[in-house]
Design an enzyme around this catalytic site. Structure first.
Site, mmCIF file in Angstrom:
data_model
loop_
_atom_site.group_PDB
_atom_site.id
_atom_site.type_symbol
_atom_site.label_atom_id
_atom_site.label_comp_id
_atom_site.label_asym_id
_atom_site.label_seq_id
_atom_site.Cartn_x
_atom_site.Cartn_y
_atom_site.Cartn_z
ATOM 1 N N ASP A 29 3.581 13.249 -9.281
ATOM 2 C CA ASP A 29 1.505 13.329 -9.095
ATOM 3 C C ASP A 29 0.751 12.933 -9.616
ATOM 4 O OD1 ASP A 29 0.725 12.944 -5.536
ATOM 5 O OD2 ASP A 29 -0.608 13.208 -7.317
ATOM 6 N N GLY A 92 -3.144 10.916 6.952
ATOM 7 C CA GLY A 92 -4.160 11.856 5.173
ATOM 8 C C GLY A 92 -3.614 11.187 4.486
ATOM 9 N N HIS A 99 5.900 7.310 0.515
ATOM 10 C CA HIS A 99 6.590 7.829 -0.512
ATOM 11 C C HIS A 99 6.579 9.460 0.249
ATOM 12 C CE1 HIS A 99 1.689 7.683 0.237
ATOM 13 N NE2 HIS A 99 2.226 8.980 -0.380
ATOM 14 N N LEU A 100 7.489 10.742 0.087
ATOM 15 C CA LEU A 100 7.874 11.561 0.093
ATOM 16 C C LEU A 100 7.940 12.125 -1.016
ATOM 17 C CD1 LEU A 100 9.671 13.718 2.239
ATOM 18 C CD2 LEU A 100 11.425 13.210 0.731
HETATM 19 P P1 AMP Z 1 -0.627 10.029 0.076
HETATM 20 O O1 AMP Z 1 -2.303 10.558 0.386
HETATM 21 O O2 AMP Z 1 -0.088 10.949 0.911
HETATM 22 O O3 AMP Z 1 -1.234 8.959 0.853
HETATM 23 O O4 AMP Z 1 -0.533 10.158 -0.974
HETATM 24 C C1 AMP Z 1 -0.390 9.385 -2.627
HETATM 25 C C2 AMP Z 1 0.007 10.061 -3.951
HETATM 26 O O5 AMP Z 1 0.162 9.384 -4.883
HETATM 27 C C3 AMP Z 1 -1.819 11.519 -3.669
HETATM 28 O O6 AMP Z 1 -0.378 12.903 -3.818
HETATM 29 C C4 AMP Z 1 -2.104 10.618 -5.853
HETATM 30 O O7 AMP Z 1 -2.487 11.794 -6.126
HETATM 31 C C5 AMP Z 1 -1.023 10.338 -5.785
HETATM 32 N N1 AMP Z 1 -0.899 8.824 -6.834
HETATM 33 C C6 AMP Z 1 -1.768 7.600 -6.850
HETATM 34 N N2 AMP Z 1 -1.801 6.518 -7.738
HETATM 35 C C7 AMP Z 1 -0.593 7.583 -8.307
HETATM 36 C C8 AMP Z 1 0.213 6.800 -9.661
HETATM 37 N N3 AMP Z 1 -0.284 6.213 -10.392
HETATM 38 N N4 AMP Z 1 0.702 7.697 -10.269
HETATM 39 C C9 AMP Z 1 1.326 9.038 -9.773
HETATM 40 N N5 AMP Z 1 0.504 9.569 -8.439
HETATM 41 C C10 AMP Z 1 -0.187 8.964 -8.262
#
Ligand code: AMP
Ligand code: ZN
Length: 113
Positions: A29, A92, A99-100
């Site tokens: 992440d 959230g 994604h997990l």
């Molecule tokens: P959610 O809030 O469950 O949708 O989590 C999305 C996650 O994706 C967050 O923890 C972000 O920090 C992560 N994220 C967004 N863009 C990227 C990226 N390009 N590479 C890695 N993680 C990402």
């Protein structure tokens, strides 16, 4: 359609990929919430948990099994870890490709805030 996780799956943008197989890609992440914070995403674009279908059952199983394997490799299996899937605004969710989250390396509280 520009989905950031589809772009990572297709290697159109960079990510710190730690695992890949026939069904999933896992990468660190970009804003880690714990010393281990890995996202396991299906190669197939599924926007939220609400769009899951019976035919996707193997994908979800493979996501969880990949997380279990990675927990071992990152050395957090024994102390423990948390798996999280967020859905839509109250959950959230900010990236609309399933994604997990695999989180470990610190103590998490329950119930969550
Ligand atoms: P959610 O809030 O469950 O949708 O989590 C999305 C996650 O994706 C967050 O923890 C972000 O920090 C992560 N994220 C967004 N863009 C990227 C990226 N390009 N590479 C890695 N993680 C990402
Ligand atoms: Zn996608």
């Amino acid at each position: 359609m520009s989905c950031v996780f589809c772009q990572i799956v297709k290697k159109e943008i960079d990510a710190a990929v730690v695992y890949t197989d026939e069904w999933v890609v896992a990468f660190k992440d970009i804003h880690p919430q714990a010393s281990t914070h890995v996202l396991i995403v299906p190669k197939k674009h599924i926007s939220t948990l609400n769009q899951l279908q019976d035919a996707d059952a193997e994908i979800v199983g493979r996501m969880v099994l990949a997380a279990q394997k990675l927990a071992g490799e990152f050395g957090i299996a024994q102390d423990g870890y948390r798996l999280v899937m967020n859905c839509n605004s109250d959950g959230g969710q900010t990236v609309f490709h399933l994604h997990l989250h695999l989180l470990g390396g610190r103590r998490f509280h329950w119930p969550p805030g």
